[in-house]
Write an enzyme that holds these catalytic residues in place. Structure first.
Site, PDB file in Angstrom:
ATOM      1  CE1 TYR A 138      -5.114   7.883   6.650  1.00  0.00           C
ATOM      2  CE2 TYR A 138      -4.304   5.834   7.608  1.00  0.00           C
ATOM      3  CZ  TYR A 138      -5.362   6.673   7.280  1.00  0.00           C
ATOM      4  OH  TYR A 138      -6.650   6.300   7.577  1.00  0.00           O
TER       5      TYR A 138
ATOM      6  CE1 TYR B  91      -1.802   2.954   5.662  1.00  0.00           C
ATOM      7  CE2 TYR B  91      -0.679   3.611   7.677  1.00  0.00           C
ATOM      8  CZ  TYR B  91      -0.849   3.713   6.305  1.00  0.00           C
ATOM      9  OH  TYR B  91      -0.053   4.584   5.579  1.00  0.00           O
TER      10      TYR B  91
END
Length: 271
Positions: free
Chosen positions: A147, A157
């Site tokens: 990602y 994140y």
């Protein structure tokens, strides 16, 4: 004739029909591949991998990807069943601090190490044991799911950004060494995707909507990611290796979009 006719492999990480690995398995089967499915034993009671195995005519070998002993046993079984395989798909990830909503500046380091081990070091272990057991053929292909949080900061994140950065580094480091056997290894940097793993990230819906508004093509689905993965497992990409390949509808090349500017203007105008 399918792109993967005659090829065999192993796909790690499918949990349920929301998983990217699940979509990859369906696409690989459609293109003619035979493969083994694997996930950690705990996934047996949390997911529905047996259904995928039945629909694709695949066997399941349960193994903890952080355990050298279990991975060694897994590749021994895979080799007995298929001989040396042609591809490996790594779609494994879990952020322990993220799931427990621990801020990045106050990480529990035991959980942090577990995140890195599950989400990144597991790739190194898998490749190591595949080579050690001589379980992957010359000219094979390995694909790992990443990602863009490996390259840019998305605050929610958190530690997973570090894990994906390590994952991509392992791809590059192994790529040089695997090239001596014409084995290639790449990472796919996928759009935010509505999976069970993604739903565990606080603020995921906002990340998803942001990417959707910025990406010229919108967010890439799990199914489109699976189709892209199939091309990387096929012989058509036999000279592509050590790459982080962005499959994100163009998000990685964008700064801001008109749609997002207009939404921000409307929002700021109401302040």
């Amino acid at each position: 004739m399918g792109l993967l006719d005659g090829k065999t492999g192993i796909i790690f990480g499918a949990l349920n029909d929301e998983s990217i690995a699940w979509a990859v398995a369906e696409a690989a089967k459609r293109e003619g591949a035979d493969f083994v499915l694997s996930n950690a034993p705990v996934a047996r009671r949390l997911g529905s991998l047996d259904e995928l195995a039945e629909s694709t005519g695949s066997s399941i070998i349960w193994a903890d990807a952080t355990s050298d002993e279990e991975l060694a046993d897994l590749f021994e079984q895979v080799k007995d069943e298929h001989g040396p395989i042609d591809f490996i798909v790594h779609s494994i990830g879990m952020g322990v601090n993220v799931r427990k909503d621990v801020p990045y500046e106050d990480l529990n380091y035991n959980w942090y190490q577990k995140t890195l081990d599950i989400s990144a070091v597991s790739l190194h272990r898998i490749v190591h044991h595949a080579l050690d057991q001589d379980a992957i053929s010359d000219g094979g292909s390995i694909v790992a799911m990443s990602y863009i949080g490996a390259q840019r900061i998305f605050s929610k994140y958190s530690e997973m950004g570090d894990a994906k950065a390590l994952l991509e580094s392992i791809v590059r480091a192994f790529g040089y060494r695997l090239g001596k056997r014409d084995i290639r290894i790449n990472a796919i940097s996928q759009s935010p995707t509505k999976t069970t793993a993604g739903s565990g990230i606080d603020g995921f819906d906002a990340m998803y909507e942001f990417a959707e508004r910025v990406s010229p093509l919108g967010n890439a689905s799990a199914e489109s990611c699976a189709d892209y993965t199939v091309t990387l497992l096929s012989d058509y990409t036999r000279m592509v290796t050590m790459q982080t390949l962005y499959h994100d509808g163009g998000f990685s090349s964008m700064g801001i979009s008109d749609q997002l500017v207009e939404a921000m203007e409307d929002s700021f105008g109401n302040e």
